[in-house]
Write a protein that holds these residues in place. Structure first.
Motif, PDB file in Angstrom:
ATOM      1  N   ARG A 124      15.447  30.102-100.620  1.00 41.98           N
ATOM      2  CA  ARG A 124      14.142  30.904-101.062  1.00 41.98           C
ATOM      3  C   ARG A 124      13.731  31.802-100.070  1.00 41.98           C
ATOM      4  N   LEU A 125      13.813  31.338 -98.772  1.00 44.84           N
ATOM      5  CA  LEU A 125      13.487  32.400 -97.602  1.00 44.84           C
ATOM      6  C   LEU A 125      14.518  33.648 -97.671  1.00 44.84           C
ATOM      7  N   ARG A 126      15.746  33.172 -97.869  1.00 43.21           N
ATOM      8  CA  ARG A 126      16.550  34.405 -97.829  1.00 43.21           C
ATOM      9  C   ARG A 126      16.590  35.139 -99.115  1.00 43.21           C
ATOM     10  N   ARG A 127      16.267  34.769-100.096  1.00 40.09           N
ATOM     11  CA  ARG A 127      15.860  35.425-101.300  1.00 40.09           C
ATOM     12  C   ARG A 127      14.729  36.242-101.187  1.00 40.09           C
ATOM     13  N   ASP A 128      13.602  35.786-100.960  1.00 39.49           N
ATOM     14  CA  ASP A 128      12.376  36.302-101.036  1.00 39.49           C
ATOM     15  C   ASP A 128      11.898  37.112 -99.839  1.00 39.49           C
ATOM     16  N   LEU A 129      12.345  36.666 -98.673  1.00 35.24           N
ATOM     17  CA  LEU A 129      11.773  37.206 -97.277  1.00 35.24           C
ATOM     18  C   LEU A 129      13.085  37.677 -96.275  1.00 35.24           C
ATOM     19  N   ALA A 130      14.344  37.716 -97.073  1.00 34.73           N
ATOM     20  CA  ALA A 130      15.352  38.159 -96.227  1.00 34.73           C
ATOM     21  C   ALA A 130      15.665  37.731 -95.002  1.00 34.73           C
ATOM     22  N   TYR A 131      15.475  36.347 -94.879  1.00 36.31           N
ATOM     23  CA  TYR A 131      15.492  35.351 -93.638  1.00 36.31           C
ATOM     24  C   TYR A 131      17.148  35.047 -93.711  1.00 36.31           C
ATOM     25  N   THR A 132      17.728  34.845 -92.654  1.00 35.86           N
ATOM     26  CA  THR A 132      18.990  34.018 -92.582  1.00 35.86           C
ATOM     27  C   THR A 132      19.038  32.671 -92.263  1.00 35.86           C
ATOM     28  N   PRO A 133      19.051  31.739 -93.224  1.00 37.48           N
ATOM     29  CA  PRO A 133      18.764  30.342 -92.790  1.00 37.48           C
ATOM     30  C   PRO A 133      19.757  29.687 -91.955  1.00 37.48           C
ATOM     31  N   VAL A 134      19.378  29.144 -90.821  1.00 35.22           N
ATOM     32  CA  VAL A 134      20.432  28.575 -89.728  1.00 35.22           C
ATOM     33  C   VAL A 134      19.932  27.112 -89.667  1.00 35.22           C
ATOM     34  N   TYR A 135      21.062  26.195 -89.683  1.00 39.46           N
ATOM     35  CA  TYR A 135      20.777  24.792 -89.650  1.00 39.46           C
ATOM     36  C   TYR A 135      21.378  24.268 -88.672  1.00 39.46           C
ATOM     37  N   LEU A 136      20.455  23.260 -87.915  1.00 35.39           N
ATOM     38  CA  LEU A 136      20.750  22.572 -86.830  1.00 35.39           C
ATOM     39  C   LEU A 136      20.980  21.266 -86.970  1.00 35.39           C
ATOM     40  N   ARG A 137      22.005  20.415 -86.241  1.00 32.74           N
ATOM     41  CA  ARG A 137      22.306  19.080 -86.239  1.00 32.74           C
ATOM     42  C   ARG A 137      22.143  18.375 -84.757  1.00 32.74           C
ATOM     43  N   TYR A 138      21.526  17.421 -84.689  1.00 36.59           N
ATOM     44  CA  TYR A 138      21.389  17.040 -83.230  1.00 36.59           C
ATOM     45  C   TYR A 138      21.310  15.276 -83.176  1.00 36.59           C
ATOM     46  N   ASN A 139      21.470  14.703 -82.127  1.00 39.28           N
ATOM     47  CA  ASN A 139      21.275  13.457 -81.735  1.00 39.28           C
ATOM     48  C   ASN A 139      19.997  13.061 -81.628  1.00 39.28           C
TER      49      ASN A 139
ATOM     50  N   ILE B  41      15.901  35.238 -88.598  1.00 35.67           N
ATOM     51  CA  ILE B  41      16.352  33.955 -88.313  1.00 35.67           C
ATOM     52  C   ILE B  41      15.384  33.004 -88.870  1.00 35.67           C
ATOM     53  N   ALA B  42      15.636  32.203 -89.671  1.00 31.26           N
ATOM     54  CA  ALA B  42      15.048  30.722 -89.809  1.00 31.26           C
ATOM     55  C   ALA B  42      15.705  29.678 -89.493  1.00 31.26           C
ATOM     56  N   LEU B  43      15.218  28.757 -88.417  1.00 29.37           N
ATOM     57  CA  LEU B  43      16.213  27.831 -87.985  1.00 29.37           C
ATOM     58  C   LEU B  43      15.463  26.484 -88.457  1.00 29.37           C
ATOM     59  N   PHE B  44      16.216  25.611 -89.063  1.00 30.57           N
ATOM     60  CA  PHE B  44      15.677  24.401 -89.748  1.00 30.57           C
ATOM     61  C   PHE B  44      16.078  23.106 -88.600  1.00 30.57           C
ATOM     62  N   VAL B  45      15.229  22.404 -88.403  1.00 30.49           N
ATOM     63  CA  VAL B  45      15.409  21.499 -87.443  1.00 30.49           C
ATOM     64  C   VAL B  45      15.020  20.025 -88.271  1.00 30.49           C
TER      65      VAL B  45
END
Length: 420
Positions: free
Chosen positions: A179-194, A147-151
């Motif tokens: 890129r991380l999904r294609r090259d390193l098999a990560y699943t990108p997960v995107y966060l939203r917050y206040n 998992i690659a979590l983007f904040v």
């Protein structure tokens, strides 16, 4: 969130804003008049009394109208809004506007206008994803063990991770996540917050969210990479500290943490606004403007020096000049930590680079290299990018290449691209 509730909430918010503007004019007028009548002496007191009565009546009428009219319009429009129409958050312009409003007044929204306050959530295809196994499997049908979590940062949304994708990458629309999904098999997960809440509050919420995400991810999680832009990096560090203290299971699963333009030591722009408010509060005539500036969110206050924990702000008077009282928070022991900082100039040590940084964050703050506090980044785990600004770091080819090089490990199955 229902579209009619959002419209009514916007009406209330606009009413409050207009009422605040009228109040600012009233208080400034009153301060200037008081100084003039005081200088004129006792002979001016009868005129002063009449002036006060008339002015108070005028401002009360105008204040009431400016506060009430947008609320009435908001209620009327909200009731007339057809249910098949998308809510404000269903349009990109609406989402970006709400993100800015949350960043500047997010803590106030949570109490007074909760329909406009952004909840912390995993996002996919412009919708919140419930943290259940079925919902996560539906949102991430090709979920991998990585998992690659983007904040994101202040006043941003998860959509900012796609900025300038066409300009930088042509028709491919490549993002760092894809890129991380294609090259390193990560699943990108995107966060939203206040982003207007305290960093420590968002850190606590993120720690709890990651615990739920780990528990309900559709496949067994092998490793987690956390990537934060600007304030997002501070939220990640706060979550790591609070998650470790609570004994959360996700903490030892983190293998990499990357900070992109994160103000580890604070942002001069935030301190400048704080100092300006303090100076304006010294004079009665400018005190109303000082109060307006002081109404910026708790999240913006935390950017003065990069406050991560509740003790960094709990006993601090927000009306005093800013001081660095922030706690040193250690890195997660089982993770590699990286940073990328940018400057508008090609040379990071030039006088202009020292003043401008990337327009928001100085390079030394992004590198965590200060006189009182110094973050223990390994010498090979930092990168300066010259000729870029703060928002270039969200989705630039050089950032992609550097992070992929840092995170490279033996790959598993390559999966299809996933855009935020």
């Amino acid at each position: 969130m229902g579209s009619d509730a959002e419209i009514r909430a916007v009406g209330r918010l606009v009413g409050d804003a207009l009422a605040g503007a009228v109040g600012l004019v009233r208080d400034t007028h009153r301060a200037i008049a008081d100084r003039a009548f005081t200088a004129a002496g006792p002979a001016a007191q009868p005129v002063r009394a009449v002036h006060g009565i008339i002015a108070s009546g005028v401002y009360a009428t105008v204040l009431g109208a400016h506060a009430l009219l947008p609320r009435v319009i908001g209620v009327a429009v909200g009731h007339g809004w057809r249910p098949e129409k998308a809510p404000l958050s269903g349009h990109q312009a609406g989402r970006l506007t709400l993100a800015v409003v949350n960043g500047i007044w997010g803590d106030t929204l949570s109490g007074r206008h909760p329909d406009l306050a952004t909840p912390m959530a995993v996002r996919s295809r412009h919708e919140d994803v419930p943290l259940t196994t079925d919902a996560l499997r539906a949102a991430f049908p090709t979920a991998s063990p990585r998992i690659a979590l983007f904040v994101h940062g202040l006043c941003e949304t998860e959509e900012y991770w796609s900025l300038a994708a066409e300009r930088h990458h042509g028709t491919e629309r490549t993002t760092l996540g894809s890129r991380l999904r294609r090259d390193l098999a990560y699943t990108p997960v995107y966060l939203r917050y206040n982003t207007g809440l305290h960093v420590s509050d968002n850190g606590l919420r993120l720690a709890a969210l990651l615990e739920e995400l780990l528990a309900h991810w559709p496949v067994a999680v092998e490793q987690i990479t956390l990537i934060g832009h600007s304030m997002g990096g501070l939220v990640i560090r706060s979550a790591g500290q609070q998650g470790a203290a609570a004994g959360h299971r996700w903490v030892p699963a983190v293998r990499h943490v990357a900070f992109l333009g994160t103000p580890h030591l604070g942002a001069p722009l935030a301190r400048g606004v704080h100092t300006t408010a303090w100076l304006l509060a010294r004079l009665p005539e400018s005190r109303p403007i000082a109060r307006l500036l002081s109404e910026r969110s708790a999240g913006v206050h935390d950017l003065n020096y990069g406050a991560l924990l509740e003790e960094d702000w709990r006993d601090v008077d927000p009306d005093t000049l800013p001081r660095d009282n922030c706690t040193d928070v250690p890195f997660l022991p089982h993770a590699n930590h990286y940073f990328i900082g940018a400057t508008l100039t090609r040379q990071r040590d030039s006088p202009l680079a020292t003043v401008l940084g990337d327009l928001v964050v100085p390079y030394r703050s992004a590198a965590g290299s200060g006189n009182r506090r110094h973050l223990p980044f390994s010498s090979d785990n930092g990168r300066h990018l010259g000729g870029l600004h703060h928002f270039d770091l969200l989705n630039h080819p050089e950032v992609h290449d550097q992070l992929c090089a840092w995170l490279a490990e033996p790959k598993s199955t390559t999966l299809a691209d996933d855009q935020p």
